[in-house]
Design an enzyme around this catalytic site. Structure first.
Site, PDB file in Angstrom:
ATOM      1  N   GLU A  90       5.274   4.309  -9.889  1.00 24.69           N
ATOM      2  CA  GLU A  90       4.117   5.124 -10.369  1.00 24.69           C
ATOM      3  C   GLU A  90       3.652   4.951 -11.755  1.00 24.69           C
ATOM      4  OE1 GLU A  90       2.440   6.491  -7.486  1.00 24.69           O
ATOM      5  OE2 GLU A  90       0.903   6.526  -9.153  1.00 24.69           O
ATOM      6  N   CYS A 138       3.183  -4.557  -9.448  1.00 22.16           N
ATOM      7  CA  CYS A 138       2.497  -3.440  -8.928  1.00 22.16           C
ATOM      8  C   CYS A 138       2.144  -2.517 -10.094  1.00 22.16           C
ATOM      9  CB  CYS A 138       2.957  -2.993  -7.775  1.00 22.16           C
ATOM     10  SG  CYS A 138       2.033  -1.804  -6.873  1.00 22.16           S
ATOM     11  N   ILE A 163       1.314  -2.414  -1.700  1.00 25.61           N
ATOM     12  CA  ILE A 163       1.855  -1.099  -1.238  1.00 25.61           C
ATOM     13  C   ILE A 163       0.697  -0.280  -2.478  1.00 25.61           C
ATOM     14  CG2 ILE A 163       3.419   0.873  -1.030  1.00 25.61           C
ATOM     15  CD1 ILE A 163       5.553  -1.204  -0.718  1.00 25.61           C
ATOM     16  N   HIS A 200       4.914  -7.160  -4.320  1.00 27.70           N
ATOM     17  CA  HIS A 200       6.355  -6.853  -4.539  1.00 27.70           C
ATOM     18  C   HIS A 200       7.195  -7.848  -4.024  1.00 27.70           C
ATOM     19  CE1 HIS A 200       5.987  -2.409  -5.549  1.00 27.70           C
ATOM     20  NE2 HIS A 200       4.640  -2.376  -4.816  1.00 27.70           N
ATOM     21  N   GLU A 257      10.288  -8.332  -5.074  1.00 27.19           N
ATOM     22  CA  GLU A 257      11.859  -7.759  -4.747  1.00 27.19           C
ATOM     23  C   GLU A 257      11.804  -7.157  -3.400  1.00 27.19           C
ATOM     24  OE1 GLU A 257       8.900  -6.532  -6.293  1.00 27.19           O
ATOM     25  OE2 GLU A 257       9.126  -4.514  -6.230  1.00 27.19           O
TER      26      GLU A 257
HETATM   27  N1  GLN Z   1      -0.370   3.156  -6.964  1.00 25.64           N
HETATM   28  C1  GLN Z   1       0.739   3.040  -7.888  1.00 25.64           C
HETATM   29  C2  GLN Z   1       0.017   3.131  -9.413  1.00 25.64           C
HETATM   30  O1  GLN Z   1      -1.050   3.132  -9.586  1.00 25.64           O
HETATM   31  C3  GLN Z   1       1.278   1.398  -7.936  1.00 25.64           C
HETATM   32  C4  GLN Z   1       2.158   1.478  -6.233  1.00 25.64           C
HETATM   33  C5  GLN Z   1       3.196   0.487  -6.479  1.00 25.64           C
HETATM   34  O2  GLN Z   1       3.836   0.169  -7.502  1.00 25.64           O
HETATM   35  N2  GLN Z   1       3.608   0.212  -5.272  1.00 25.64           N
HETATM   36  O3  GLN Z   1       0.876   3.251 -10.418  1.00 25.64           O
END
Ligand code: GLN
Length: 188
Positions: free
Chosen positions: A47, A77, A133, A170, A172
Site C-alpha cells: 500500500e 506496484c 493486483i 509483481h 516476485e
Molecule cells: N493499490 C496499491 C497502491 O495504490 C498498490 C497495490 C499493490 O502493490 N499490489 O498503493
C-alpha cells in the site's frame, strides 16, 4: 553482491526469497543504516500510502532518495508509485523517477488479473507472465525514463530510467526469475 528490500509493509518476503534463489546476499531495510553496503534496493508491492507514511516516520525518505541517485532501485506496484514524481494525489513519494502514475487504474481487488507481456529488454525466454493486483498504470514517462512494456492497448506497465525500474505488476509472485536477474544486472 547484496540487494536490499524495503521491509516496512507489503510483500518484501517474496522478493527476498526470489533473490536468495538467485544466490544473492539480501538485507531487509527498515532504517537508514540498513542501506549501507547495498548494491541495489527493491521497493515491494503493498500500500503506497502506508509505505510512504512509515518511511517518513522512520526518517527514510531522504536516505532513500540519496541512495536512488547512485544505485539501482526497483519498485513493484506500490513501490513503483512510491518511486514516481507524480501520483496525482497528496501522499509521500520519493519522486526520483520521471514517471506519472495513476493508482488502482484497473479498479478494485476483484479486477486483479494476469496476462502475458512482451518485454524485449528481458531477452530470450518468450512472453512474460505478469500478475496485476490493484495495479497502477504508468500514465506517462518523461525526461530520462523510457517504456519497457505496455499492454496491447498501449497502457504502460513497465519503465526504466538508467538504474531505476518501475513495474505495475509483481514478478516476485511468479516462478520466473528473469525480472530479478534483469534488476541484478542493473545493480552491477
Ligand atoms: N493499490 C496499491 C497502491 O495504490 C498498490 C497495490 C499493490 O502493490 N499490489 O498503493
Amino acid at each position: 553482491m547484496k540487494i536490499g528490500v524495503l521491509a516496512i509493509q507489503g510483500d518484501f518476503a517474496e522478493h527476498i526469497l526470489m533473490l536468495k534463489r538467485l544466490g544473492m546476499e539480501t538485507a531487509e531495510v527498515r532504517l537508514p543504516p540498513h542501506l549501507d553496503g547495498l548494491d541495489g534496493l527493491i521497493l515491494p508491492g503493498g500500500e503506497s500510502t502506508t509505505i510512504g507514511k512509515l518511511c517518513m516516520d522512520y526518517g527514510l525518505l531522504e536516505p532513500l532518495r540519496k541512495f536512488g541517485k547512485t544505485h539501482a532501485m526497483w519498485g513493484t506496484c506500490a513501490g513503483a508509485i512510491f518511486l514516481s514524481k507524480d501520483a496525482r494525489r497528496s501522499q509521500p513519494l520519493l519522486g526520483i523517477m520521471d514517471i506519472s502514475v495513476e493508482r488502482n487504474a484497473f479498479g478494485r481487488q476483484v479486477e486483479s488479473f494476469e496476462t502475458d507481456l512482451t518485454i524485449s529488454e528481458l531477452g530470450e525466454g518468450g512472453p512474460y507472465h505478469a500478475i496485476f493486483i490493484r495495479a497502477p498504470i504508468i500514465e506517462s514517462v518523461q525526461g530520462g525514463a523510457h517504456v519497457i512494456s505496455a499492454l496491447p492497448d498501449g497502457r504502460i506497465v513497465a519503465a526504466r530510467q538508467e538504474k531505476l525500474l518501475a513495474t505495475s505488476f509483481h514478478p516476485e509472485l511468479t516462478q520466473d526469475t528473469r525480472f530479478h536477474q534483469y534488476f541484478i544486472a542493473l545493480a552491477k
